[in-house]
Enzyme design. Structure first.
Site, PDB file in Angstrom:
ATOM      1  N   GLY A   1       1.048  -1.333   0.057  1.00 39.37           N
ATOM      2  CA  GLY A   1      -0.291   0.284  -0.158  1.00 39.37           C
ATOM      3  C   GLY A   1       1.304   1.250   0.570  1.00 39.37           C
TER       4      GLY A   1
ATOM      5  N   GLU B   1      -1.839   2.251   5.922  1.00 42.69           N
ATOM      6  CA  GLU B   1      -2.257   3.399   5.097  1.00 42.69           C
ATOM      7  C   GLU B   1      -3.051   4.383   5.259  1.00 42.69           C
ATOM      8  OE1 GLU B   1       0.473   3.302   3.639  1.00 42.69           O
ATOM      9  OE2 GLU B   1      -0.016   0.456   3.506  1.00 42.69           O
TER      10      GLU B   1
ATOM     11  N   ASP C   1      15.989   3.867  -1.458  1.00 51.04           N
ATOM     12  CA  ASP C   1      15.418   2.329  -1.985  1.00 51.04           C
ATOM     13  C   ASP C   1      16.081   1.492  -1.860  1.00 51.04           C
ATOM     14  OD1 ASP C   1      12.916   3.703  -2.741  1.00 51.04           O
ATOM     15  OD2 ASP C   1      13.747   3.814  -4.916  1.00 51.04           O
TER      16      ASP C   1
ATOM     17  N   TYR D   1      10.830  -0.043  10.230  1.00 54.32           N
ATOM     18  CA  TYR D   1       9.442  -0.748  11.055  1.00 54.32           C
ATOM     19  C   TYR D   1       8.914  -1.216  11.876  1.00 54.32           C
ATOM     20  CZ  TYR D   1       7.615   0.308   5.898  1.00 54.32           C
ATOM     21  OH  TYR D   1       7.090   0.963   4.532  1.00 54.32           O
TER      22      TYR D   1
ATOM     23  N   LYS E   1       7.584  -7.088  -1.487  1.00 56.47           N
ATOM     24  CA  LYS E   1       8.185  -7.685  -0.925  1.00 56.47           C
ATOM     25  C   LYS E   1       7.824  -9.229  -0.665  1.00 56.47           C
ATOM     26  CE  LYS E   1       5.499  -8.750   3.749  1.00 56.47           C
ATOM     27  NZ  LYS E   1       3.532  -8.326   4.381  1.00 56.47           N
TER      28      LYS E   1
HETATM   29  N1  BES Z   1       5.211   4.429   2.752  1.00 55.34           N
HETATM   30  C1  BES Z   1       5.168   2.723   2.341  1.00 55.34           C
HETATM   31  C2  BES Z   1       5.902   1.766   0.649  1.00 55.34           C
HETATM   32  C3  BES Z   1       6.336   2.564   0.550  1.00 55.34           C
HETATM   33  C4  BES Z   1       8.190   2.947   1.652  1.00 55.34           C
HETATM   34  C5  BES Z   1       6.949   3.036  -0.498  1.00 55.34           C
HETATM   35  C6  BES Z   1       9.304   2.839   0.766  1.00 55.34           C
HETATM   36  C7  BES Z   1       8.326   3.476  -1.056  1.00 55.34           C
HETATM   37  C8  BES Z   1       8.543   3.575  -0.312  1.00 55.34           C
HETATM   38  C9  BES Z   1       4.016   2.251   2.846  1.00 55.34           C
HETATM   39  O1  BES Z   1       3.216   3.020   3.876  1.00 55.34           O
HETATM   40  C10 BES Z   1       3.839   0.857   3.271  1.00 55.34           C
HETATM   41  O2  BES Z   1       4.290   1.264   4.875  1.00 55.34           O
HETATM   42  N2  BES Z   1       3.465  -0.070   2.879  1.00 55.34           N
HETATM   43  C11 BES Z   1       3.078  -1.478   3.487  1.00 55.34           C
HETATM   44  C12 BES Z   1       2.334  -2.163   4.317  1.00 55.34           C
HETATM   45  C13 BES Z   1       2.871  -2.788   5.632  1.00 55.34           C
HETATM   46  C14 BES Z   1       3.885  -2.507   6.484  1.00 55.34           C
HETATM   47  C15 BES Z   1       1.390  -3.030   6.497  1.00 55.34           C
HETATM   48  C16 BES Z   1       3.982  -2.607   2.317  1.00 55.34           C
HETATM   49  O3  BES Z   1       3.784  -2.137   1.021  1.00 55.34           O
HETATM   50  O4  BES Z   1       3.898  -3.236   2.754  1.00 55.34           O
HETATM   51 ZN    ZN Z   2       3.777   2.654   5.873  1.00 56.02          ZN
END
Ligand code: BES
Ligand code: ZN
Length: 752
Positions: A396, A423, A503, A511, A700
Site C-alpha cells: 500500500g 495506510e 530504496d 517499521y 515484499k
Molecule cells: N509508505 C509505505 C510504502 C513505501 C515505503 C513506498 C518506502 C516507498 C518507499 C507504505 O505505507 C507501507 O509501508 N506499505 C507496506 C504496508 C505494511 C507495512 C502494512 C507494504 O507495502 O507492504
Molecule cells: Zn507505511
C-alpha cells in the site's frame, strides 16, 4: 480455514485473469522517444553537455520576451552536486535549497500521453523566501526535459482555477535563465533557476524585491521521460480489462523529481492543484480531492497550448489543500470505476475488480473512525482506495485522499486489510507529521505500524495488538539476521549522506525496530494510559511539520519530564546501534501461542529427522478454525526456529499437503511457505513460487522469493528465467531492486 477462501477470487487467480503476462508494448529505455520540442530549447540533463545550451522560452507568453539574452551557465561556477548540498537543506537526499527559498504551492497542468509514454507539464510554483535576497531556486529533477522557466508576477494565477487570472499572469511572465547542475547518479540533476536581482541590469524584476518572507511564483514547462522511475505505463495486456492502457506513479521516496520539477524533500510541504488531460474514456485520479468542473472554469490547460492531442480527451481537476511533501504526489490513469463503501470512501479500480475491492475493503470506515479516536481529526476530507494492477510494487502507499493498494490483498476474507489500517494510520504519522529526511524514516513507518496496531487493537481487542506486535518481533529478528547484526542499515537512524539511495536501504527495520522502540517507551512511562495522550499530543504539536529523531527525543523528554523512568532511555543505542534492540519486549501472545506451539512441534520433528509424517499426531485439525494470520504466524515462527538451517524437503512437502497450503489464495500464506520450502530444495514448490513471481510485482514478495530461489540449487536457473520473462512487466523500481539483489542486468524492456 485453508482452502475455504472466496471462490471467485481464487478462481480469478488460478486462471491468471490478472493478466500480468509479457507486455505487448512497453517502456523505451532510451531517451530517443521523447517528443521533439516544437521550438528549439528544451533541456534535459542527460541529453545535453553541460553549458552547451541557451535556454529559449517556448511558452506563448514568454516568447514575446525572447529578445532578452541570457548569461552563459558557465558565468558562475557551479559546485559539484554533493558539495552543493551542504547548508542548502538538511536532507541528504535532495539537491534543492529549501533553507533559502521554499515552494509552498504547486499548480499543475498535465497532459498524459499514453502512446508516447510521457507527461507534458506546466507547473506554477509559489515559493516563500526563507532568507533575504536569495539568488536562485534549486529544484530536484531526474530524467525531466525542461523547456522554459518564467517568472510570474506577484499574485498571479488562481490556484489552477480562473482563466482570466492565468491570462493576466501569462501576459506579464518573464523568461528566466536556467541550467542543470551535473547529474548525480542517485539524486538526479538540480535545476538552477537564477532569480533576477531587483533593479538589476535588466530593469526591475517581475518578482519584485525579495526579502525574507516575500512570495514569488515561477512557471516551469517540462516533459517526463518514458523511463521515469516514478511512472509505470502499462500496456492493455497488463491490465485486468485488457483493452486500455494504464498509468500509475509511485513517488516515495525520491521519485517525485522524475515526475515534476519540485523540491523533493519532505520538508518542502506544499498544497497543490492540478488539471489533468487524458484520452477518453480514461479517468485520472490524484492524491487530492477531485474538483467539480464548472463550465468555462479551470478546465483548460492554457500553458500547454502547444500540445494538441489528436484524440478526444477528458480533463480532470484536483485540489489538495493540506500541504504535503512532494513524495505524496500521485497520479493514476486508466479505465476506472468506483464503488462507495463508506461516507468518505470510494474503492476505485478497473471495472472488473471493483466489486472484489469493495468487498475486501468494507471495513475501511471503521479503521478511519478508530484512527480518529486515537490520533485526532482526519484532515484530508476523503479517504478513497485505488486497487491497482498487479505490478504495483508495494502493499500500500499512503497517497493522501487516495491510498494505492496491491491486488494481492484480495484474499476474499478481509484477512490482509491490516495494510489499509496501516495506510490510514499514515494520515497522521507520515502525511501530517512527517520525517524531516529519509534518515528519520522510522518516524513515518515505526509510528505508523504502532498506530496501525493500536487501530486493530481498538477494533478487535488487546490480544490482537499483542498478536501483531509479536509477529513484528519475529519479522524484526529475521530482518536483522538477513542483513547482519552489524550492518549499519539495521540502525534505526541510518546515515544516508553522500547520496545513498533510500530504496537501497529500504527494509523492515524502520517499521519493526521503530514499533519495538515505541512499545518499549510506552511500557516505560506507564503503558497506554500514559502513552496514548502523549501520542495525540505529539501529533497535534507536529502537524503540518517535519521532524528529526532528535526533535522527537526532545519532545518525549519534555512531555515525560516528571516521569523518572523516562530518563533511563539509552537514546544513542536505540538510534544508532545496529542489530537487535537493546531491550526485549514482551507481548500478549494469547492469540499467537497456538501457532507458536505448532511451529515448535514441526521444528522439533524436522531437527530430529523424525520423518515424513510430520510431528507425532499432526493432522489437518491442527489448524482448523485458524485465521490466515495465525497460519502465517505459524509459518514465520517455524522460519525463525529454522533460521540457522533449512528444513528438510520431505517435511515441507508434508506440511503443505497436511495444511492445504497450495489451495490457499492468501498471498501471505503462500509467501511464508515458499520462504521455508525454497531453501529446503522442495522442488514441488517451485512452479507455484515462479507463478507468484510472474503474476504480481509486489517487492515484499518478489525480492525474498527471488533471493531464495537464486541461492538454492534447484531454483537458480528458474529465478533467472523468470526474471528475464517477467522482469519487463515489473515496475521500474522493482525491476531495479531485483536485478541488484540477484547481481543480474535489468532485463531490457522492448521499445514501443
Ligand atoms: N509508505 C509505505 C510504502 C513505501 C515505503 C513506498 C518506502 C516507498 C518507499 C507504505 O505505507 C507501507 O509501508 N506499505 C507496506 C504496508 C505494511 C507495512 C502494512 C507494504 O507495502 O507492504
Ligand atoms: Zn507505511
Amino acid at each position: 480455514m485453508l482452502g475455504r477462501l472466496s471462490s471467485a477470487l481464487a478462481r480469478r487467480s488460478r486462471t491468471s485473469q490478472l493478466r500480468f503476462g509479457p507486455p505487448t508494448a512497453s517502456l523505451s529505455p532510451s531517451f530517443s522517444s521523447v517528443p521533439q520540442p516544437l521550438t528549439p530549447g528544451p533541456v534535459s540533463p542527460s541529453a545535453r553537455p553541460r553549458g552547451a545550451f541557451r535556454p529559449r522560452p517556448r511558452l506563448a507568453a514568454a516568447a514575446s520576451q525572447s529578445s532578452r539574452t541570457y548569461p552563459s551557465p558557465l558565468h558562475r561556477p557551479i559546485p559539484g552536486p554533493m558539495a552543493s548540498t551542504a547548508n542548502k537543506s538538511n536532507d541528504p537526499s535532495s539537491l534543492s535549497n529549501i533553507s533559502e527559498i521554499r515552494v509552498t504551492h504547486s499548480d499543475f497542468e498535465l497532459d498524459v500521453n499514453l502512446d508516447k509514454k510521457v507527461i507534458e507539464g506546466y507547473v506554477k510554483l509559489d515559493a516563500v523566501c526563507e532568507v533575504d535576497a536569495p539568488t536562485r531556486l534549486l529544484l530536484d529533477t531526474r530524467d525531466l526535459t525542461i523547456h522554459a522557466v518564467e517568472a510570474l508576477p506577484r499574485g498571479s494565477g488562481g490556484q489552477g482555477g480562473q482563466q482570466a487570472a492565468v491570462d493576466a499572469a501569462a501576459a506579464k511572465a518573464v523568461p528566466l535563465p536556467f541550467r542543470f547542475e551535473e547529474p548525480h547518479k542517485v539524486l538526479g540533476s538540480a535545476l538552477v533557476v537564477d532569480l533576477p536581482a531587483p533593479g538589476g541590469s535588466s530593469g526591475s524584476s517581475p518578482l519584485g524585491p525579495l526579502t525574507r518572507g516575500s512570495v514569488l511564483s515561477i512557471g516551469v514547462r517540462f516533459t517526463t521521460s518514458p523511463s521515469s522511475s516514478a511512472v509505470q505505463f502499462l500496456a492493455p495486456a497488463q491490465t485486468h480489462g485488457g483493452t486500455h492502457p494504464y498509468l500509475f506513479t509511485q513517488c516515495q521516496a525520491i521519485h517525485a523529481r522524475s515526475l515534476v520539477p519540485c523540491q523533493d524533500s519532505p520538508g518542502a510541504k506544499m498544497s497543490y492543484t492540478a488539471v489533468v488531460r487524458v484520452p477518453q474514456p480514461l479517468t485520472a485520479l490524484m492524491s487530492a480531492v477531485p474538483r467539480e468542473q464548472h463550465p468555462g472554469e479551470g478546465a483548460g490547460l492554457p500553458h500547454l497550448s502547444d500540445v494538441q492531442p489528436p484524440y478526444p480527451t477528458n480533463v480532470f481537476s484536483f485540489v489538495q489543500k493540506v500541504p504535503i511533501p512532494p513524495y505524496l504526489l500521485a497520479l493514476a490513469v486508466g479505465e476506472l470505476a468506483g464503488v462507495d463503501v463508506g461516507p468518505r470512501t470510494r474503492v476505485w479500480s478497473e471495472p472488473g475488480m471493483v466489486a472484489a475491492g469493495a468487498h475486501e475493503f468494507a471495513d475501511t470506515a471503521k479503521f478511519l473512525e478508530a484512527g480518529e479516536a486515537i490520533a485526532g481529526e482526519y484532515v484530508w476530507g476523503r479517504y478513497d482506495l485505488l486497487l491497482l494492477p498487479p505490478s504495483f510494487p508495494y502493499g500500500g502507499m499512503e497517497n493522501p485522499c487516495l491510498t494505492f493498494v496491491t491486488p494481492t490483498l484480495l484474499a476474499g476474507d478481509r484477512s490482509l486489510t491490516n495494510v489499509v489500517a496501516h495506510e490510514i494510520a499514515h494520515s497522521w504519522t507520515g502525511n501530517l507529521v512527517t520525517n524531516a529526511s529519509w534518515e528519520h524514516f522510522w518516524l513515518n513507518e515505526g509510528f505508523t505500524v504502532f498506530l496501525e496496531r493500536k487501530i486493530l487493537g481498538r477494533l478487535h481487542g488487546a490480544p490482537t495488538f499483542g498478536f501483531h506486535a509479536a509477529q513484528g518481533a519475529v519479522k524484526l529478528a529475521a530482518e536483522v539476521e538477513r542483513l547482519g547484526a552489524d550492518n549499519p542499515y539495521t540502525r534505526l537512524v541510518p546515515d544516508l549522506s553522500g547520496g545513498v539511495d533510500p530504496d537501497d536501504v529500504f527494509s523492515s527495520i524502520p517499521y519493526e525496530k521503530g514499533f519495538y522502540f515505541l512499545y518499549y517507551l510506552q511500557e516505560l512511562v506507564g503503558g497506554p494510559a500514559a502513552f496514548d495522550p502523549f501520542l495525540a499530543a505529539y501529533i497535534s504539536a507536529h502537524r503540518h511539520a517535519t521532524l528529526t529523531s532528535d526533535q522527537f527525543r526532545k519532545f518525549f523528554e519534555a512531555y515525560f519530564k516528571d516521569v523518572p523512568a523516562s530518563r533511563s532511555v539509552d537514546w544513542d543505542t536505540w538510534f544508532f546501534a545496529p542489530g537487535m534492540p537493546p531491550v526485549t519486549n514482551s507481548y500478549d501472545t494469547s492469540l499467537a501461542q497456538q501457532a507458536y506451539d505448532l511451529a515448535m512441534r514441526w521444528h522439533t520433528c524436522d531437527v530430529m529427522g523424525i520423518g515424513s509424517d510430520g510431528p507425532p499426531g499432526a493432522s489437518p485439525a491442527d489448524v482448523s478454525g485458524w485465521s490466515s494470520e495465525q497460519m502465517v504466524a505459524f509459518l514465520d515462527k517455524l522460519g525463525q526456529f529454522r533460521a540457522p538451517q533449512p528444513m528438510h524437503s520431505r517435511v515441507t512437502k508434508k506440511l503443505a499437503e497436511m495444511y492445504g497450503i497450495y489451495e490457499s489464495n492468501n498471498a501471505e500464506i503462500r509467501f511464508s511457505f515458499f520462504k521455508l520450502a525454497i531453501p529446503a530444495e522442495d522442488d514441488s514448490a517451485l512452479p507455484a513460487a515462479a507463478a507468484m513471481l510472474r503474476n504480481q510485482g509486489r517487492m515484499k514478495f518478489l525480492r525474498p522469493l527471488y533471493r531464495a530461489l537464486h541461492r538454492s540449487r534447484g531454483g537458480r536457473a528458474l529465478a533467472e528465467e523468470t526474471f528475464a520473462a517477467a522482469g519487463p512487466s515489473y515496475h521500474p523500481i522493482a525491476r531495479k531492486m531485483v536485478a541488484a539483489d540477484l547481481g543480474l542486468p535489468e532485463p531490457v524492456v522492448a521499445a514501443v
